[in-house]
Design an enzyme around this catalytic site. Sequence first.
Site, PDB file in Angstrom:
ATOM      1  N   HIS A   4      -5.903   1.639  -4.045  1.00 25.78           N
ATOM      2  CA  HIS A   4      -4.852   1.134  -3.143  1.00 25.78           C
ATOM      3  C   HIS A   4      -4.410  -0.251  -3.582  1.00 25.78           C
ATOM      4  O   HIS A   4      -5.021  -0.885  -4.439  1.00 25.78           O
ATOM      5  CB  HIS A   4      -5.365   1.116  -1.698  1.00 25.78           C
ATOM      6  CG  HIS A   4      -6.481   0.129  -1.468  1.00 25.78           C
ATOM      7  ND1 HIS A   4      -6.494  -0.734  -0.416  1.00 25.78           N
ATOM      8  CD2 HIS A   4      -7.621  -0.127  -2.159  1.00 25.78           C
ATOM      9  CE1 HIS A   4      -7.592  -1.475  -0.444  1.00 25.78           C
ATOM     10  NE2 HIS A   4      -8.289  -1.121  -1.503  1.00 25.78           N
ATOM     11  N   CYS A  57       0.809  -1.226   0.000  1.00 28.33           N
ATOM     12  CA  CYS A  57       0.000   0.000   0.000  1.00 28.33           C
ATOM     13  C   CYS A  57       0.839   1.271   0.000  1.00 28.33           C
ATOM     14  O   CYS A  57       0.631   2.168  -0.824  1.00 28.33           O
ATOM     15  CB  CYS A  57      -0.976  -0.003   1.172  1.00 28.33           C
ATOM     16  SG  CYS A  57      -0.230   0.091   2.825  1.00 28.33           S
ATOM     17  N   HIS A  99      -2.555   1.187   6.961  1.00 29.10           N
ATOM     18  CA  HIS A  99      -2.865   1.018   5.540  1.00 29.10           C
ATOM     19  C   HIS A  99      -3.161   2.385   4.943  1.00 29.10           C
ATOM     20  O   HIS A  99      -3.764   3.237   5.592  1.00 29.10           O
ATOM     21  CB  HIS A  99      -4.069   0.086   5.356  1.00 29.10           C
ATOM     22  CG  HIS A  99      -4.336  -0.249   3.928  1.00 29.10           C
ATOM     23  ND1 HIS A  99      -3.528  -1.113   3.201  1.00 29.10           N
ATOM     24  CD2 HIS A  99      -5.295   0.175   3.068  1.00 29.10           C
ATOM     25  CE1 HIS A  99      -3.999  -1.209   1.969  1.00 29.10           C
ATOM     26  NE2 HIS A  99      -5.069  -0.427   1.863  1.00 29.10           N
TER      27      HIS A  99
END
Length: 184
Positions: free
Chosen positions: A143, A79, A131
């Site tokens: 993402h 990510c 994240h």
Amino acid sequence: MRFLLPACLLIAFAAHAAPQQDRTEELDSLLADKGLINQLQQVRQTVVDRTSDLVVTAIGFLGVPYRRGGNTVETGFDCSGFVRAMYNQTVGHLLPRRAEEQAAATQKIDRSELKPGDLVFFNTMRRAFSHVGIYVGEGKFIHSPKPGAQVRVEDMSGSYWQRRFSGARRVQAAQGEINANTGD
């Protein structure tokens, strides 16, 4: 009689608006004399162009596989590697490597202030900012989600993401970038 009330309202509005219009014209004149209007328009257009470019570029990476520690299309992305690569490639701004470091290096904004290109953070590993993704607009973000998955767009209103939302951040242009774009 039927036209009297609308006419009175129109006259009252015009009388109230005139001083405001004079002040606006004075401000515009002052800004033009200083050359600031052109500079502000250039900075605004540069930000709009770069944000659009960033989102378009990121969308071009849909389907690239997730890879822990990955930060290139050849190796795949995790990510934060995805976010870092998109900003570096499109904007020329090198963000820190890890999601929590990216959160610390960017400006906190309210969720209601999100604009395409802003960063959205989630608690996916029992810690805030574990994240990160790039907001693309209309409540969606792009993402690189997890092992076995690929870069994709998801809706932040889904229950999984809604429960885990940690915050939103805006990447600020470095002073040198702004100066390069305005000629200062």
